[in-house]
Design a protein around this motif. Structure first.
Motif, short mmCIF file in Angstrom:
data_model
loop_
_atom_site.label_atom_id
_atom_site.label_comp_id
_atom_site.label_asym_id
_atom_site.label_seq_id
_atom_site.Cartn_x
_atom_site.Cartn_y
_atom_site.Cartn_z
N PRO A 1 -74.79 55.48 30.16
CA PRO A 1 -74.20 56.27 29.08
C PRO A 1 -73.57 55.34 28.06
O PRO A 1 -73.00 54.31 28.42
N VAL A 2 -73.68 55.67 26.80
CA VAL A 2 -73.21 54.78 25.73
C VAL A 2 -71.89 55.31 25.18
O VAL A 2 -71.79 56.47 24.79
N GLY A 3 -70.89 54.46 25.15
CA GLY A 3 -69.58 54.85 24.64
C GLY A 3 -69.40 54.50 23.17
O GLY A 3 -70.26 53.85 22.58
N SER A 4 -68.30 54.92 22.64
CA SER A 4 -68.09 54.73 21.19
C SER A 4 -67.97 53.26 20.82
O SER A 4 -68.53 52.82 19.82
N ARG A 5 -67.29 52.52 21.66
CA ARG A 5 -67.13 51.10 21.34
C ARG A 5 -68.49 50.37 21.34
O ARG A 5 -68.83 49.66 20.42
N THR A 6 -69.21 50.57 22.41
CA THR A 6 -70.54 49.97 22.51
C THR A 6 -71.37 50.32 21.28
O THR A 6 -72.01 49.46 20.68
N LEU A 7 -71.35 51.58 20.96
CA LEU A 7 -72.18 52.04 19.85
C LEU A 7 -71.72 51.41 18.54
O LEU A 7 -72.55 51.04 17.69
N ALA A 8 -70.40 51.25 18.39
CA ALA A 8 -69.88 50.62 17.18
C ALA A 8 -70.45 49.21 17.04
O ALA A 8 -70.93 48.82 15.98
N ARG A 9 -70.41 48.48 18.13
CA ARG A 9 -70.96 47.12 18.10
C ARG A 9 -72.46 47.17 17.82
O ARG A 9 -72.97 46.48 16.97
N GLU A 10 -73.13 48.01 18.54
CA GLU A 10 -74.57 48.18 18.43
C GLU A 10 -74.98 48.47 16.98
O GLU A 10 -75.96 47.92 16.47
N LEU A 11 -74.21 49.34 16.38
CA LEU A 11 -74.58 49.86 15.06
C LEU A 11 -74.47 48.81 13.97
O LEU A 11 -75.16 48.89 12.95
N GLY A 12 -73.56 47.84 14.18
CA GLY A 12 -73.45 46.79 13.19
C GLY A 12 -72.61 47.19 11.99
O GLY A 12 -71.95 46.37 11.39
N LEU A 13 -72.62 48.46 11.63
CA LEU A 13 -71.79 48.90 10.51
C LEU A 13 -70.33 48.61 10.80
O LEU A 13 -69.94 48.51 11.95
N GLU A 14 -69.54 48.53 9.77
CA GLU A 14 -68.12 48.27 9.97
C GLU A 14 -67.40 49.60 10.18
O GLU A 14 -66.70 50.10 9.32
N LEU A 15 -67.61 50.15 11.32
CA LEU A 15 -66.96 51.43 11.61
C LEU A 15 -66.18 51.31 12.90
O LEU A 15 -66.60 50.66 13.84
N SER A 16 -65.05 51.97 12.94
CA SER A 16 -64.24 51.88 14.15
C SER A 16 -64.75 52.86 15.18
O SER A 16 -65.38 53.86 14.85
N PRO A 17 -64.48 52.56 16.45
CA PRO A 17 -64.86 53.47 17.52
C PRO A 17 -64.37 54.88 17.27
O PRO A 17 -65.05 55.85 17.60
N ALA A 18 -63.22 55.01 16.66
CA ALA A 18 -62.68 56.35 16.44
C ALA A 18 -63.61 57.17 15.55
O ALA A 18 -63.88 58.34 15.81
N THR A 19 -64.07 56.53 14.49
CA THR A 19 -65.00 57.22 13.60
C THR A 19 -66.25 57.63 14.36
O THR A 19 -66.73 58.77 14.27
N ILE A 20 -66.76 56.66 15.10
CA ILE A 20 -67.95 56.93 15.89
C ILE A 20 -67.72 58.15 16.77
O ILE A 20 -68.56 59.04 16.86
N ARG A 21 -66.54 58.19 17.35
CA ARG A 21 -66.24 59.31 18.25
C ARG A 21 -66.33 60.64 17.53
O ARG A 21 -66.87 61.61 18.06
N LEU B 1 -78.33 67.10 8.87
CA LEU B 1 -77.78 66.05 9.75
C LEU B 1 -77.58 64.82 8.89
O LEU B 1 -78.54 64.19 8.47
N PRO B 2 -76.34 64.48 8.63
CA PRO B 2 -76.06 63.37 7.72
C PRO B 2 -76.77 62.11 8.18
O PRO B 2 -76.99 61.89 9.37
N ASP B 3 -77.10 61.32 7.20
CA ASP B 3 -77.81 60.08 7.42
C ASP B 3 -77.13 59.24 8.50
O ASP B 3 -77.79 58.71 9.39
N ARG B 4 -75.83 59.16 8.41
CA ARG B 4 -75.12 58.30 9.35
C ARG B 4 -75.25 58.79 10.79
O ARG B 4 -75.47 58.02 11.72
N ALA B 5 -75.15 60.10 10.94
CA ALA B 5 -75.30 60.67 12.28
C ALA B 5 -76.68 60.37 12.83
O ALA B 5 -76.86 60.05 14.01
#
Lengths: 347, 347
Positions: free
Chosen positions: A29-49, A8-12
């Motif tokens: 339930p947590v969506g991709s956008r929320t999680l992107a903000r939450e995560l702080g990393l510079e990742l787009s919601p699409a990646t998160i998805r 399980l990759p570190d990022r996951a």
DNA sequence: TTTGGCACTCCTGACGAAAGAGTGCCAGCA
DNA sequence: TGCTGGCACTCTTTCGTCAGGAGTGCCAAA
């Protein structure tokens, strides 16, 4: 650093952690956008998805319906708890608070009640503590009081002046002095011994030929055996049950009823706690893992507490599956230790 | 026939009764048409409406909003209960069932638990029973066991072999034989006496000049006083709390929480029960009458139970205000009698 | 005094539209 | 290859509207 579980990759992992964290906070339930903000990393919601999709394939998260966010599954929590949870020890101020609170109580019974109140108070969930087992208490003394022809009141004093009453029924009638002699005899040879040991010795003596035993000894041993045989039925104390009503996932009146019925019945909960007695540390049941339907949306975090290395009982917290395990675990852990220590001081 | 309370026409009374009856059954506001059908009389809804209007003016019923039916008010229930309720005694089969169930229990504690389970089981509401007061138990005997320098374990046996332990702390150290003498002395003069009487006697003796008292008697009396002074903190047993979750009017999670918190805290409920101890028969609190907010939508029906004319405690039922009083009252009444009788047999 | 009739009020449930949240997939970019 | 923006799509939630139902109050007639 990361002794990551297979593949399980570190990022996951970090994302799963974040998602669980966020879900613990507001139960949505947590969506991709929320999680992107939450995560702080510079990742787009699409990646998160994309990653979320992987996590879903692994069975760690799932979505209630297409257009909702994701929610951790039981397997997700299990993985989280087993491999990527890092628990800090409880801060010393909280520890001191618990210690202080417990130090005010005198009897074991009060200690246990105070501990369960503390657990529920600090975690805002339900606290539960089994009464300390008397199995390994120390025999201090026993007294027999004749009440009627066939009834004798036995009083067993153990360890730190814990008193238990037992009503015995005897075939033949015993005089007061007979009983006095019997108790004197028992007190002499068993004082300070472990109850389990006392019982073992008694059983042995009863097996052996009785010819070389005088009447008094017979009486004494028979009575003592009766006193010790009825193993104290296990019991537990609970506090803060109503805290659980605050969580939306439990607001369903039907679930709530099942849960509270289980609390009142005690049997099932007791059975679960029993399973934790010898788990040597924190034990966690997540959701349906417990096998009891009424705990479906709930988790239970327990720890045994012990005195002088002897396990005396179990305590824990019952709350919604989405509880903040990293906060709850140290609390349960510390409370178990401190309760053990407090019991020890009184002993 | 109808000893009707001032100026409420017979017909209006019958309508109020019908309305309360109907409302008890399904918890919905009752409209004029429904009531017309319910009532069986050949009256049109319009007529019913006129009378309902009168009842509303009197404050006995009210409507939640213009186009809803009517609901009994607290005053309505009060009037109903006070003046137009006719209770049949409980049918003998039910009585027999309760008697049988209670006859299986051995100890007073078990009896009380069984009684509260019966109350909740039969009424489908919550049952509550206070533990029997020991105030008027009979002194049977007392024993003192020295445990350490300043600690003495007192064992008080009352009535039907009920046992109470008390830990006493004494200034000076007492030898075993001293204590033995003291208990002998007390057992001799107080055996079979009423505990309250014993206590009164002790107080008197302590007031009197102590010169003509030998050491042993002093010890005895001081210790006995300590034993009796700590009045057993009142307590009660409850069953079927979760039954209350079935009623829609209590499905509001917030109300429910307040209610269950009160049950757990015990203090307020106990205070209410206390008020019923000397009410000489059925006592009914309707809704807000209790003065406790958490019981707003609830009523409580209680009856004291007694042994040999001595009131030992109170039992009762807590349920929604719309409960079927005419059914509940005989149940509470019968259970109180039967519990008293059962306690008497064991005594 | 009782009754039917009528106008009125208010809740309730259904329906549809719009908004919002989130997803999956794809093509483009580094 | 991995990340990203964009886009179409799905599903829930919310809101307003509307019709239906229940019940009321009042009035005039029997």
């Amino acid at each position: 650093m990361s002794d990551s579980k297979p593949d399980l990759p570190d990022r996951a992992q970090r994302m799963l952690r974040s998602l669980i964290d966020r879900y613990a906070r507001d139960g949505q339930p947590v969506g991709s956008r929320t999680l992107a903000r939450e995560l702080g990393l510079e990742l787009s919601p699409a990646t998160i998805r994309n990653v979320m999709s992987d996590l879903e394939a692994l069975g760690f998260i799932s979505s209630p319906h297409t257009s909702a966010g994701r929610v951790p599954t039981v397997q997700g929590y299990r993985f989280f708890v087993d491999t990527l949870l890092n628990v800090q020890p409880l801060d010393s101020r909280s520890i001191e608070k618990i210690r202080l609170e417990l130090s005010l109580e005198q009897t074991p019974k009060h200690l246990v009640e105070s501990a369960s109140a503390l657990l529920s108070g600090i975690t805002h969930m339900a606290g539960v503590v089994t009464l300390p087992s008397h199995e390994h208490a120390l025999f201090k003394r026993v007294e027999f009081i004749p009440l009627s022809e066939s009834r004798v009141l036995a009083i067993l004093v153990t360890g730190e002046d814990e008193v238990q009453n037992r009503m015995l029924t005897t075939e033949k009638q015993h005089s007061a002095s007979e009983l006095q002699q019997a108790s004197n005899y028992l007190n002499e040879i068993f004082a300070g011994k472990d109850l389990a040991e006392v019982r073992a010795t008694l059983l042995r003596e009863m097996q052996e030929t009785r010819s070389n035993m005088n009447n008094m000894m017979m009486t004494a041993i028979q009575m003592a055996d009766q006193v010790l045989e009825s193993k104290q039925s296990e019991d537990f104390v609970m506090a803060g049950q109503t805290n659980l009503m605050e969580f939306q996932e439990l607001c369903d009146i039907d679930k709530l009823r099942k849960l509270f019925d289980a609390f009142n019945q005690k049997r099932d909960i007791l059975h679960l706690l029993d399973q934790c007695v010898h788990s040597e540390g924190i034990q966690i049941f997540i959701g349906e893992e417990s096998g009891y339907q009424m705990l479906d949306e709930c988790s239970m975090v327990t720890a045994p507490y012990s005195v002088d290395g002897q396990i005396m009982g179990v305590l824990g917290v019952i709350g919604p599956t989405r509880m903040a395990y990293n906060r709850v675990i140290p609390i349960v852990d510390a409370t178990a230790r401190l309760l053990g220590a407090a019991l020890n001081h009184k002993e």
